[in-house]
Design an enzyme around this catalytic site. Structure first.
Site, PDB file in Angstrom:
ATOM      1  N   HIS A 298       0.439  -0.980   0.422  1.00  0.00           N
ATOM      2  CA  HIS A 298       0.049  -0.069   0.126  1.00  0.00           C
ATOM      3  C   HIS A 298       0.919   1.502  -0.009  1.00  0.00           C
ATOM      4  CE1 HIS A 298      -3.421   2.125   0.654  1.00  0.00           C
ATOM      5  NE2 HIS A 298      -3.119   2.706   1.758  1.00  0.00           N
TER       6      HIS A 298
ATOM      7  N   ALA B 202      -2.210  -5.761   7.315  1.00  0.00           N
ATOM      8  CA  ALA B 202      -0.740  -4.834   7.279  1.00  0.00           C
ATOM      9  C   ALA B 202      -0.888  -3.114   6.131  1.00  0.00           C
ATOM     10  CB  ALA B 202       0.526  -5.638   7.012  1.00  0.00           C
TER      11      ALA B 202
ATOM     12  N   VAL C  82       1.348  -1.854   5.866  1.00  0.00           N
ATOM     13  CA  VAL C  82       2.019  -1.368   4.608  1.00  0.00           C
ATOM     14  C   VAL C  82       2.000  -2.680   3.010  1.00  0.00           C
ATOM     15  CG1 VAL C  82       4.577  -0.763   5.328  1.00  0.00           C
ATOM     16  CG2 VAL C  82       4.097  -3.390   5.258  1.00  0.00           C
ATOM     17  N   GLU C  83       0.492  -3.839   3.403  1.00  0.00           N
ATOM     18  CA  GLU C  83       0.508  -4.041   2.519  1.00  0.00           C
ATOM     19  C   GLU C  83      -0.929  -3.822   1.895  1.00  0.00           C
ATOM     20  OE1 GLU C  83       1.953  -8.712   3.875  1.00  0.00           O
ATOM     21  OE2 GLU C  83       2.772  -8.331   5.503  1.00  0.00           O
ATOM     22  N   MET C  84      -1.935  -5.035   2.320  1.00  0.00           N
ATOM     23  CA  MET C  84      -3.302  -4.110   2.242  1.00  0.00           C
ATOM     24  C   MET C  84      -4.035  -3.012   2.515  1.00  0.00           C
ATOM     25  SD  MET C  84      -3.938  -8.681   1.063  1.00  0.00           S
ATOM     26  CE  MET C  84      -5.275  -8.168  -0.268  1.00  0.00           C
TER      27      MET C  84
END
Lengths: 335, 335
Positions: free
Chosen positions: A79, A119, A121-123
Site C-alpha cells: 500500500h 498490514a 504496508v501491505e493491503m
C-alpha cells in the site's frame, strides 16, 4: 554402475525417510473441510484486489501463481508503495509448512491470510472494511452461504481466511524429479544431482531443511556459526524474537522451505541474494561453518533444481461487480 | 402484444443496423496473423510483471481480466504509486475500437501496448530494458521464435506489442442479451430494456455511441451542449487536443465503448462518477442538452446492463523463471 546403483538405492531410502514426496492430491486440513464451493470462493478472494483498501493489491500480487507463487522482489511492494520488511515466501506447498511467516507467527494459512490484508504496508484494510466489501456484492454473500452452510453469519473475516486457506491448499506442486526418484525412478536424477542430494544430507543442510517441504518445520538462528553481514541479515530484524520475546530467539527464523527454490529468487528473509549458488554458499559458512567447494555448491544447486514440481493450473476467477454499497478505494496510509 | 411485437421487430432491425453483435470468434487483425503460439505468448506478456521496471505491474494490473478488464479505480495506480491522468478503459472488446486511448492516440492495440510499458507513471520501463528482460529467459526467446517464425530477430519491443495485441483480440464478450435480441430472440430483453434501447437511439445517445462496441469509433467534445464541472471534466486535460494541437479538439474525447459498462465503474475519462444512473444523466445534459427523467434514465440503464456478455476464460500463464541476466527490479522514478 553397481556401486552407483547401490548408492542410488541407499540414497533413496535415506531421502525418502527424511523428506518424502509431495502428494498428488490436495491434503486435508484439520478444522477446515475443503469443499468445491469453499475452494472456488477462496480462489476468488485470493485474486480479489478489493480486499485491499487501494483496490490494487490482492494475495496474488505478492504470491503470484504465475511466477512460482511469489513476486521477484527482495521485499514486496504494498500500500502506498511501502516495502514490507521481509521477502514474500511462495504460496506453493505452503500448506505443508508447520507454521507460516518467516517467524512462524501464524500457526496455519487461515491465520496467515489475515495478516497481509490488515498490514498497513501491505493491503491496509480492516476486518470491518473487508466484511462490508464482501457483503456489498450479492454473489459473494451467496458463495459464502454455500461455502459455510452451517454458519448463522457466513460472511466474516475468519471465513474469508478459511476460504483462502482452502484454495491455497490446492496450490501444491507434485511430481518433482526428486519425488519421482524416491518413488523408485532411478533415472530421474543424474549423477551430479544424486551427489548433491548426498551432500545436502551429509553436510548437514537437511538438519534444518527437513520434511516434505525441505524446511518450513522449525526455527533456527541465522548465523548459527558465523553471522553474515547486515546486507544479508539486517540488524533491525530479530526474527522470532518479536514473537516469543525470548533472548535465545534473536535472529531466529523459520528454515525456508526449498521446494521450487529455483523459481523463488531472491533468497533469505532479507531477499538480499539473487543467486542460488551464493545462497547455498552463504548457508554453508553461516550455518554449517564450512566452506563448500565450487563443485559441492554446483552439485547441491543441481539437486535443488530437482525440487521443482508441476505448477498448478489456475483459471482466472470472474469476480463480482462492485455495487453502490462497496467501499470506495482509499489511499490513506495508516501507521 | 401485437404492438409490442411490432415495436420489437422494428427495434431489432434498427439496432441491428446501428450496432451489430459481438462475434462468437476472435476477429482477424490486419497485419497481425493470430497463431496459437502468438496468442499464448501474448497472454504470458499480458501477465508479465517484469515488463515493468518495479516487477510489480503487468497489463493485467490495470486491465484485470477478473474484474471486467479494468481496475475499479478512478485513475490507475502505477510505478511509485503515481496516478495516471485518465480512467483505465476495459481491455474487453477493445479490438473493436477504431483507435485506442481516450484521445485515440494509438491506432491499434499493438501501438497501445507500448504506451503503458514506457509511461513513467505506469510501468516505467524502456524498450531496451524490455528486450533485455525477455532475452534473459530462454523460454521467452523460444516462444518469440515460434510466434514470429519469419523474423531474423524475433525478440523485439514491436513483436512484444503484436503478441499482446493477439492475446487481447481473444478477450471478447459475445452472447450479451442485447446480441441475443438482435439475433432474433425477442424475449432476451424485457419491456423496460426495450424502451431503454429505443430511448438510447431516439434521444441521440447512439449518435456517438455507435457500432458494435456502442462507442470507441470516433471523437466528440465532452460538454457539447453544457460543460460539466471540473470534478467530472478536469480543466487540465484537454483530451484529443494533445494529439492534434487543433483548437476544435479541446476537451474532445473518444466516445467510450459501452459494452459491459455495468462492470466498469467509475465512469468517464476522469473516473469521477461511480453510478451508471448518474453517468447517463450527466451525458443527457452535457451532450444532448436534455434533462432525462428518472424513468428514462432507469430504462436506459436497464438496457445498458444487457450489453454484458460472456466473460472470457483465461488460464493463468506459467511465466519463465528469471535468470542471472534478467534486469533487477528498479524503483527509480523517471520524469
Amino acid at each position: 554402475m553397481g556401486t552407483q546403483t547401490a548408492l542410488g538405492a541407499n540414497l533413496r531410502d535415506r531421502a525418502s525417510t527424511m523428506f518424502g514426496a509431495i502428494p498428488g492430491e490436495t491434503p486435508e486440513i484439520e478444522g477446515n473441510t475443503l469443499t468445491k464451493a469453499k475452494v472456488e470462493l477462496g480462489k476468488m478472494l485470493f485474486f480479489e484486489p478489493r480486499l485491499s483498501s487501494s483496490h490494487l493489491i490482492s494475495c496474488n500480487t505478492c504470491h503470484n501463481v504465475g511466477t512460482g507463487g511469489h513476486d521477484y522482489l527482495p521485499t514486496s511492494i504494498g500500500h502506498g508503495w511501502q516495502k514490507g520488511p521481509r521477502n514474500a515466501p511462495t504460496v506453493f506447498n505452503a500448506v505443508f509448512n508447520a507454521a507460516q511467516f518467516w517467524d512462524g507467527r501464524a500457526p496455519d494459512l487461515a491465520e496467515q491470510a489475515k495478516g497481509p490484508v490488515q498490514a498497513g504496508v501491505e493491503m491496509s484494510s480492516t476486518p470491518d472494511r473487508v466484511v462490508a466489501t464482501l457483503k456489498s456484492m450479492p454473489e459473494y454473500v451467496e458463495r459464502f452461504e454455500k461455502a459455510f452452510p452451517d454458519a448463522a453469519d457466513p460472511v466474516t473475516f475468519d471465513n474469508m481466511a478459511l476460504a483462502i486457506e482452502a484454495f491455497e491448499a490446492t496450490l501444491i506442486t507434485p511430481h518433482a524429479r526428486f519425488d519421482q526418484f524416491i518413488a523408485g525412478d532411478e533415472t530421474a536424477l543424474d549423477e551430479q544431482e544424486k551427489q548433491g542430494l548426498a551432500l545436502f544430507m551429509d553436510k548437514g543442510c537437511a538438519g534444518c531443511h527437513t520434511g516434505v517441504n525441505f524446511g518450513g518445520q522449525s526455527y533456527f538462528p541465522f548465523g548459527l556459526v558465523t553471522r553474515p553481514g547486515g546486507e544479508i541479515l539486517p540488524e533491525g530484524d530479530k526474527g522470532r524474537f518479536a514473537v516469543t520475546q525470548t533472548a535465545s530467539d534473536e535472529y531466529v527464523f523459520r528454515a525456508a522451505p526449498l521446494r521450487n527454490i529455483e523459481l523463488t529468487a531472491p533468497y533469505f528473509h532479507s531477499g538480499a541474494v539473487w543467486s542460488l549458488e551464493e545462497a547455498v554458499s552463504v548457508m554453508g559458512s553461516a550455518q554449517l561453518g564450512t566452506e563448500l567447494t565450487d563443485t559441492e555448491v554446483e552439485a547441491i544447486v543441481a539437486f535443488l533444481r530437482t525440487l521443482t514440481g508441476d505448477i498448478p493450473s489456475v483459471d482466472y476467477p470472474h469476480l463480482p461487480v462492485s455495487t453502490a454499497e462497496t467501499p470506495k478505494p482509499s489511499d490513506i496510509i495508516r501507521n
